[in-house]
Design an enzyme around this catalytic site. Structure first.
Site, mmCIF file in Angstrom:
data_model
loop_
_atom_site.group_PDB
_atom_site.id
_atom_site.type_symbol
_atom_site.label_atom_id
_atom_site.label_comp_id
_atom_site.label_asym_id
_atom_site.label_seq_id
_atom_site.Cartn_x
_atom_site.Cartn_y
_atom_site.Cartn_z
ATOM 1 N N ILE A 122 0.812 -1.219 0.000
ATOM 2 C CA ILE A 122 0.000 0.000 0.000
ATOM 3 C C ILE A 122 0.846 1.272 0.000
ATOM 4 C CG2 ILE A 122 -0.165 0.138 2.513
ATOM 5 C CD1 ILE A 122 -2.902 1.022 -0.086
ATOM 6 N N TYR A 123 2.102 1.215 0.403
ATOM 7 C CA TYR A 123 2.927 2.425 0.463
ATOM 8 C C TYR A 123 3.132 2.994 -0.945
ATOM 9 C CZ TYR A 123 4.244 0.932 5.221
ATOM 10 O OH TYR A 123 4.236 0.541 6.539
ATOM 11 N N GLY A 124 2.585 4.170 -1.129
ATOM 12 C CA GLY A 124 2.678 4.778 -2.455
ATOM 13 C C GLY A 124 1.971 3.955 -3.508
#
Length: 326
Positions: free
Chosen positions: A60-62
């Protein structure tokens, strides 16, 4: 750099883990303060030069861009056999049915997507990012076991849940002979210590490695209350976690500042040194946006707090509403 085993495994990890939520494409993420690829690479390279071999990211990061950036940097600067790559799965990656969660379908889809973005055949630690209330834990644990048996992950871990949930997952795996969690990535720092009540004793008893996130409380432990940053002004997650208790937490941050001044060291080293002496903490996950922040953090590894300093840091804590596990 000091290296320790991750929980009850033979895996060697650096005593500090570099959190990679700080790297990504801002336009693909809710955090405008993240470093783009050009700015991320020097930080990652410096971490490797300092001996850090443990890198934690998430799908989900970025919206995947963190994995892409980290994967390319590690391929350029590191020996794959010497580094430990951790990533996570749970949050929504696409709209519509099956775009999030910990179903067998979601896990099997997302591990392949993460491996492609990271540019590697396997991750060393594959973690569930939250508890999935809509999927039987038996389905999740069997899928994770199959991911390990397929060679796509070496170990599995969990993050941000209640102790009873973590115990249930451990029991289900044991009951069926499936791969067991070896690590817990939980929310813990000097102004949020609720994990000490149940989760930390559980992890110690079960020989689980603890890799706490947000060790500096999104920077609130290491700067004056009057100082603001781009992140402090735009990061809604930290506001949710800490705004309600800011008035009482400030007294603890002031203690960190006072001890740091007496010691002649940056405040970050005091906050991390406190966490490093907590059992069974393996490696706090540090998030940095500059090489200077990274180098300051490394100094915590050689700083030993006295019992009096620890007592001074801890005595002002008051119970907090549970955040992170929900």
């Amino acid at each position: 750099m000091e290296y320790v085993k991750l929980g009850n495994t033979g895996l060697d990890v650096s005593r500090l883990c570099l959190g990679c939520m700080s790297f990504g494409v801002a336009e693909k993420w809710t955090h405008p303060w993240v470093l783009n690829e050009e700015k991320s690479h020097p930080v990652i390279k410096r971490a490797l030069d300092l001996g850090i071999n443990f890198f934690d990211t998430a799908n989900i990061y970025g919206t995947g861009s963190s994995e892409e950036i980290v994967g390319r940097a590690l391929k350029d600067y590191a020996n794959r056999d010497e580094i430990v790559i951790a990533t996570k799965v749970f949050f929504r990656m696409n709209e519509g049915p099956n775009g999030a969660g910990l179903s067998r379908k979601a896990i099997m889809s997302q591990i392949d997507a993460s491996l492609k973005r990271l540019g590697t055949d396997y991750v060393d630690l594959y973690q569930i990012h939250r508890w999935d209330y809509n999927t039987p834990i038996e389905e999740t644990m069997e899928a994770l076991h199959d991911v390990v048996k397929a060679g796509k992950a070496r170990y599995i871990g969990a993050s941000a849940m209640y102790a009873w949930q973590f115990q249930k997952a451990l029991h289900v795996a044991e009951q069926h002979g499936w791969t067991r969690f070896v690590a817990m990535q939980n929310h813990m720092n000097l102004i949020y210590r609720e994990e000490e009540r149940e989760m930390m004793p559980l992890c110690k008893t079960e020989k689980i490695g603890v890799i706490p996130y947000s060790p500096l409380a999104s920077g609130r432990l290491v700067r004056d209350a009057s100082v603001t940053t781009n992140r402090s002004e735009t990061d809604q997650a930290q506001k949710m976690k800490y705004d309600a208790t800011a008035a009482t937490d400030r007294f603890i941050a002031d203690r960190v500042a006072a001890i740091a001044e007496r010691r002649g060291v940056p405040r970050v080293q005091i906050a991390l040194a406190w966490l490093l002496q907590k059992e069974p903490v393996t490696a706090p996950i540090i998030g940095v946006t500059s090489i200077a922040q990274l180098e300051e953090s490394i100094g915590s590894l050689t700083l030993k707090l006295t019992p009096e300093e620890i007592a001074s840091l801890e005595e002002l804590y008051v119970p907090h509403r549970v955040v992170g596990a929900l």
